[in-house]
Design a protein around this motif. Structure first.
Motif, PDB file in Angstrom:
ATOM      1  N   SER A 172      -6.999   6.421   0.626  1.00 44.43           N
ATOM      2  CA  SER A 172      -6.293   7.675   0.401  1.00 44.43           C
ATOM      3  C   SER A 172      -4.840   7.295   0.208  1.00 44.43           C
ATOM      4  O   SER A 172      -4.148   6.981   1.171  1.00 44.43           O
ATOM      5  N   PRO A 173      -4.356   7.256  -1.028  1.00 44.87           N
ATOM      6  CA  PRO A 173      -3.071   6.617  -1.316  1.00 44.87           C
ATOM      7  C   PRO A 173      -1.937   7.086  -0.430  1.00 44.87           C
ATOM      8  O   PRO A 173      -1.714   8.280  -0.263  1.00 44.87           O
ATOM      9  N   GLU A 230      -5.314   9.526 -14.052  1.00 42.34           N
ATOM     10  CA  GLU A 230      -5.231   8.086 -13.800  1.00 42.34           C
ATOM     11  C   GLU A 230      -3.956   7.498 -14.385  1.00 42.34           C
ATOM     12  O   GLU A 230      -3.319   6.650 -13.757  1.00 42.34           O
ATOM     13  N   PRO A 239      -6.413  -2.952 -10.120  1.00 39.43           N
ATOM     14  CA  PRO A 239      -7.320  -1.899 -10.585  1.00 39.43           C
ATOM     15  C   PRO A 239      -8.049  -1.254  -9.421  1.00 39.43           C
ATOM     16  O   PRO A 239      -8.150  -1.829  -8.328  1.00 39.43           O
ATOM     17  N   ALA A 240      -8.552  -0.061  -9.650  1.00 42.70           N
ATOM     18  CA  ALA A 240      -9.331   0.629  -8.628  1.00 42.70           C
ATOM     19  C   ALA A 240     -10.548  -0.212  -8.263  1.00 42.70           C
ATOM     20  O   ALA A 240     -11.096  -0.933  -9.102  1.00 42.70           O
ATOM     21  N   GLY A 241     -10.965  -0.109  -7.031  1.00 41.16           N
ATOM     22  CA  GLY A 241     -12.096  -0.896  -6.569  1.00 41.16           C
ATOM     23  C   GLY A 241     -11.815  -1.513  -5.218  1.00 41.16           C
ATOM     24  O   GLY A 241     -10.943  -1.043  -4.471  1.00 41.16           O
ATOM     25  N   THR A 278      -3.697  14.132 -10.492  1.00 38.01           N
ATOM     26  CA  THR A 278      -4.914  13.340 -10.381  1.00 38.01           C
ATOM     27  C   THR A 278      -5.164  12.477 -11.605  1.00 38.01           C
ATOM     28  O   THR A 278      -6.078  11.679 -11.604  1.00 38.01           O
ATOM     29  N   PRO A 323     -10.123  -3.551  -2.630  1.00 41.59           N
ATOM     30  CA  PRO A 323      -8.783  -4.141  -2.609  1.00 41.59           C
ATOM     31  C   PRO A 323      -8.784  -5.613  -2.236  1.00 41.59           C
ATOM     32  O   PRO A 323      -7.926  -6.373  -2.712  1.00 41.59           O
ATOM     33  N   GLN A 350      -1.014   8.270 -12.154  1.00 42.07           N
ATOM     34  CA  GLN A 350      -1.058   7.453 -10.939  1.00 42.07           C
ATOM     35  C   GLN A 350      -0.575   6.032 -11.226  1.00 42.07           C
ATOM     36  O   GLN A 350       0.175   5.446 -10.451  1.00 42.07           O
ATOM     37  N   ASP A 368       0.815  -1.213   0.000  1.00 41.37           N
ATOM     38  CA  ASP A 368       0.000   0.000   0.000  1.00 41.37           C
ATOM     39  C   ASP A 368       0.849   1.264   0.000  1.00 41.37           C
ATOM     40  O   ASP A 368       0.346   2.362   0.218  1.00 41.37           O
ATOM     41  N   PRO A 420      -4.982  -0.522  -4.481  1.00 41.70           N
ATOM     42  CA  PRO A 420      -5.590   0.793  -4.298  1.00 41.70           C
ATOM     43  C   PRO A 420      -5.877   1.008  -2.828  1.00 41.70           C
ATOM     44  O   PRO A 420      -6.191   0.056  -2.097  1.00 41.70           O
ATOM     45  N   THR A 421      -5.739   2.220  -2.333  1.00 43.83           N
ATOM     46  CA  THR A 421      -6.024   2.533  -0.932  1.00 43.83           C
ATOM     47  C   THR A 421      -7.053   3.643  -0.870  1.00 43.83           C
ATOM     48  O   THR A 421      -7.217   4.407  -1.819  1.00 43.83           O
TER      49      THR A 421
END
Length: 277
Positions: A44-45, A54, A85-87, A52, A89, A57, A12, A41-42
């Motif tokens: 709040s990374p 994608e 991928p985002a979503g 910002t 974890p 990132q 993370d 993905p976290t």
């Protein structure tokens, strides 16, 4: 036993999560497995990503895990890197571990969920009842000098059921890499007869392990709180790891599963396997 294929380390961006790398790399080197570093993905990374976009990132995340591979040096194991991928974890890790035919997922956490210290602490609590692959949770504070953690002394928690015995295979596969010694333990709250039956059961299991040339001892512990009793034994006996199968069900009303309680209690590393009836 079958050959090892892969070891997955979820990350993370925190130093706490990175503390899983020494033992995971050691497992991969000793077993010949591929080491997979997966950036999750976290909420709040924690990873220092600027901007910002994608794509930016994603590039930063790939650069981060690539840098960790470089840090393992030329003598390190064969590595692959990926960015989930985002979503969700947990869902992302489970899908990746299955796709990579993971033998183990190795995760480092202090066992708490304080966001300022490591978001992955609460992630570990959620993952324990969800991951259908053996999960090795190590603690940064328990790492040996030089960053190499040994797993020479293992406590395997059993309850007399075949479901609980499902952890024996992943525990001994892991222990074989370190010529480990095993303590088969069972916690009982009953009378002397219950303790005697527990002794007989553990002796039968130990005989099977001894027939494979493994060093296995047995011990029946008295107590009503299984997690606290097992954790106390691990601390007093100097166990490097406690292994158990879990259904993910609360140990008692208002409490988490035994595996989740062991994670919170701290001390030894934890090897958990979600096992069905």
């Amino acid at each position: 036993m079958r050959d090892w294929r892969s070891v997955v380390v979820p990350l993370d961006g925190s130093l706490v999560a990175e503390a899983a790398l020494p033992i995971a790399a050691e497992l991969a080197l000793r077993s010949g497995a591929i080491l997979h570093l997966l950036q999750l993905p976290t909420p709040s990374p924690l990873l220092p990503i600027w901007g910002t976009a994608e794509r930016a990132q994603l590039e930063s995340a790939h650069a981060y895990v690539g840098g960790l591979v470089a840090g393992l040096g030329q003598g390190g194991p064969h590595c692959l890197t990926a960015v989930a991928p985002a979503g969700n974890p947990v869902e992302g890790l489970v899908a990746y571990a299955r796709a990579s035919a993971a033998d183990y997922v190795v995760l480092a956490t202090h066992g708490h969920g304080a966001f300022g210290r490591a978001w992955i602490g609460s992630f570990a609590q959620e993952l324990l009842p969800s991951l259908p692959i053996p999960l090795l949770v190590v603690r940064p504070e328990a790492q040996a000098p030089g960053g190499r953690a040994g797993l020479r002394n293992m406590a395997i928690l059993l309850d007399g059921s075949e479901r609980a015995e499902a952890v024996l295979d992943p525990a001994t596969r892991l222990g074989d890499l370190f010529q480990a010694r095993y303590a088969l333990i069972r916690v009982v709250a009953g009378d002397a007869r219950a303790a005697a039956d527990a002794h007989d059961y553990l002796d039968e299991v130990a005989q099977v392990l001894r027939g494979r040339g493994l060093d296995a001892a047995t011990l029946v512990l008295r107590g009503t709180n299984v997690a606290a009793t097992a954790a106390g034994f691990a601390w007093s006996a100097g166990a490097d790891l406690i292994a158990l199968a879990t259904r993910g069900e609360p140990a008692a009303p208002g409490r988490g599963s035994i595996a989740q309680e062991l994670l919170r209690l701290g001390g030894a590393a934890l090897l958990s396997l979600r096992a069905s009836e």
